[in-house]
Design a protein around this motif. Structure first.
Motif, PDB file in Angstrom:
ATOM      1  N   MET A  98      -0.732  -8.258  -5.755  1.00 29.12           N
ATOM      2  CA  MET A  98      -0.142  -8.461  -4.438  1.00 29.12           C
ATOM      3  C   MET A  98       0.365  -7.132  -3.867  1.00 29.12           C
ATOM      4  O   MET A  98       0.160  -6.832  -2.692  1.00 29.12           O
ATOM      5  CB  MET A  98       1.011  -9.459  -4.513  1.00 29.12           C
ATOM      6  CG  MET A  98       1.655  -9.732  -3.168  1.00 29.12           C
ATOM      7  SD  MET A  98       3.188 -10.629  -3.298  1.00 29.12           S
ATOM      8  CE  MET A  98       4.202  -9.438  -4.133  1.00 29.12           C
ATOM      9  N   LEU A  99       0.995  -6.311  -4.677  1.00 29.09           N
ATOM     10  CA  LEU A  99       1.496  -5.022  -4.205  1.00 29.09           C
ATOM     11  C   LEU A  99       0.350  -4.077  -3.834  1.00 29.09           C
ATOM     12  O   LEU A  99       0.439  -3.343  -2.846  1.00 29.09           O
ATOM     13  CB  LEU A  99       2.403  -4.392  -5.258  1.00 29.09           C
ATOM     14  CG  LEU A  99       3.743  -5.097  -5.465  1.00 29.09           C
ATOM     15  CD1 LEU A  99       4.514  -4.458  -6.606  1.00 29.09           C
ATOM     16  CD2 LEU A  99       4.559  -5.061  -4.194  1.00 29.09           C
ATOM     17  N   VAL A 100      -0.719  -4.092  -4.588  1.00 30.65           N
ATOM     18  CA  VAL A 100      -1.879  -3.256  -4.243  1.00 30.65           C
ATOM     19  C   VAL A 100      -2.468  -3.701  -2.908  1.00 30.65           C
ATOM     20  O   VAL A 100      -2.792  -2.877  -2.046  1.00 30.65           O
ATOM     21  CB  VAL A 100      -2.934  -3.310  -5.369  1.00 30.65           C
ATOM     22  CG1 VAL A 100      -4.247  -2.687  -4.906  1.00 30.65           C
ATOM     23  CG2 VAL A 100      -2.423  -2.602  -6.602  1.00 30.65           C
ATOM     24  N   LEU A 101      -2.610  -5.009  -2.698  1.00 30.80           N
ATOM     25  CA  LEU A 101      -3.126  -5.507  -1.419  1.00 30.80           C
ATOM     26  C   LEU A 101      -2.192  -5.159  -0.266  1.00 30.80           C
ATOM     27  O   LEU A 101      -2.643  -4.807   0.830  1.00 30.80           O
ATOM     28  CB  LEU A 101      -3.344  -7.015  -1.488  1.00 30.80           C
ATOM     29  CG  LEU A 101      -4.519  -7.479  -2.357  1.00 30.80           C
ATOM     30  CD1 LEU A 101      -4.530  -8.993  -2.465  1.00 30.80           C
ATOM     31  CD2 LEU A 101      -5.820  -6.969  -1.792  1.00 30.80           C
TER      32      LEU A 101
ATOM     33  N   ILE B 240      -0.219  -2.560  -0.025  1.00 35.96           N
ATOM     34  CA  ILE B 240      -0.384  -1.136   0.273  1.00 35.96           C
ATOM     35  C   ILE B 240      -1.683  -0.893   1.032  1.00 35.96           C
ATOM     36  O   ILE B 240      -1.718  -0.131   2.006  1.00 35.96           O
ATOM     37  CB  ILE B 240      -0.332  -0.312  -1.031  1.00 35.96           C
ATOM     38  CG1 ILE B 240       1.082  -0.341  -1.598  1.00 35.96           C
ATOM     39  CG2 ILE B 240      -0.797   1.121  -0.791  1.00 35.96           C
ATOM     40  CD1 ILE B 240       1.211   0.236  -2.982  1.00 35.96           C
ATOM     41  N   ILE B 241      -2.750  -1.568   0.651  1.00 39.44           N
ATOM     42  CA  ILE B 241      -4.030  -1.411   1.354  1.00 39.44           C
ATOM     43  C   ILE B 241      -3.895  -1.842   2.810  1.00 39.44           C
ATOM     44  O   ILE B 241      -4.339  -1.154   3.727  1.00 39.44           O
ATOM     45  CB  ILE B 241      -5.148  -2.199   0.633  1.00 39.44           C
ATOM     46  CG1 ILE B 241      -5.479  -1.529  -0.702  1.00 39.44           C
ATOM     47  CG2 ILE B 241      -6.395  -2.307   1.508  1.00 39.44           C
ATOM     48  CD1 ILE B 241      -6.395  -2.329  -1.586  1.00 39.44           C
ATOM     49  N   PHE B 242      -3.250  -2.983   3.054  1.00 39.71           N
ATOM     50  CA  PHE B 242      -3.085  -3.455   4.425  1.00 39.71           C
ATOM     51  C   PHE B 242      -2.156  -2.552   5.223  1.00 39.71           C
ATOM     52  O   PHE B 242      -2.355  -2.333   6.416  1.00 39.71           O
ATOM     53  CB  PHE B 242      -2.576  -4.893   4.451  1.00 39.71           C
ATOM     54  CG  PHE B 242      -3.612  -5.894   4.048  1.00 39.71           C
ATOM     55  CD1 PHE B 242      -4.871  -5.898   4.610  1.00 39.71           C
ATOM     56  CD2 PHE B 242      -3.333  -6.846   3.083  1.00 39.71           C
ATOM     57  CE1 PHE B 242      -5.837  -6.817   4.240  1.00 39.71           C
ATOM     58  CE2 PHE B 242      -4.289  -7.779   2.698  1.00 39.71           C
ATOM     59  CZ  PHE B 242      -5.536  -7.749   3.278  1.00 39.71           C
ATOM     60  N   MET B 243      -1.139  -2.013   4.605  1.00 40.14           N
ATOM     61  CA  MET B 243      -0.230  -1.108   5.308  1.00 40.14           C
ATOM     62  C   MET B 243      -0.923   0.189   5.703  1.00 40.14           C
ATOM     63  O   MET B 243      -0.614   0.772   6.732  1.00 40.14           O
ATOM     64  CB  MET B 243       0.998  -0.813   4.439  1.00 40.14           C
ATOM     65  CG  MET B 243       1.947  -1.991   4.332  1.00 40.14           C
ATOM     66  SD  MET B 243       3.303  -1.703   3.186  1.00 40.14           S
ATOM     67  CE  MET B 243       4.048  -0.240   3.833  1.00 40.14           C
TER      68      MET B 243
END
Length: 148
Positions: A25-28, A30-33
């Protein structure tokens, strides 16, 4: 006594390990941000359809006209069309739209003019803080290539 110790050693846990899910969830996130600001870097334009209906607004729109030579003209509300340069256009339209956030901003480009003139106006309007811009067109006359 030995059987009770063995029973405790092999007792099953009935918990879900959520740490891998949190990592994903944290990786996703960061990708969206990172990608979200890249999606809004273009000038947003609402292009009219060939059979577009006219807009019905309560307020008179702001109209920026670009003639075939690239000269800019500004019409604020019910005022007359006046020639204007790029810097003054950015300041005037930005102030007017800030006072009237619901006003429509329309760009009218000459059919025989260069695309660069209209594109420069769209960039100036974005710098002035105008969120939505519409392109003006004449109603379709029935000729498929749009020429009279």
């Amino acid at each position: 006594m030995r059987s009770s110790a063995r029973h405790k050693r092999f007792k099953l846990k009935s918990e879900i390990n959520v740490v891998p899910y949190i990592d994903v969830m944290l990786v996703l996130l960061i990708i969206f941000m990172v990608t979200a600001p890249m999606l809004n870097s273009n000038v947003d334009v609402n292009l009219p359809q060939a059979n577009a209906k006219s807009l019905q607004d309560k307020k008179e729109p702001v109209i920026i006209s670009v003639d075939s030579h690239g000269q800019l003209y500004l019409t604020l509300g019910t005022e007359k069309k006046e020639p204007i340069d790029a810097d003054a256009l950015k300041v005037k339209v930005g102030a007017f739209v800030q006072q009237n956030p619901d006003v429509s901003v329309l760009v009218a480009g000459d059919r025989d003019g260069k695309y660069d003139g209209v594109y420069q106006v769209l960039a100036l309007l974005q710098q002035a803080g105008v969120a939505k811009v519409g392109l003006m067109s004449a109603p379709e006359t029935g000729n498929p290539n749009g020429r009279p």
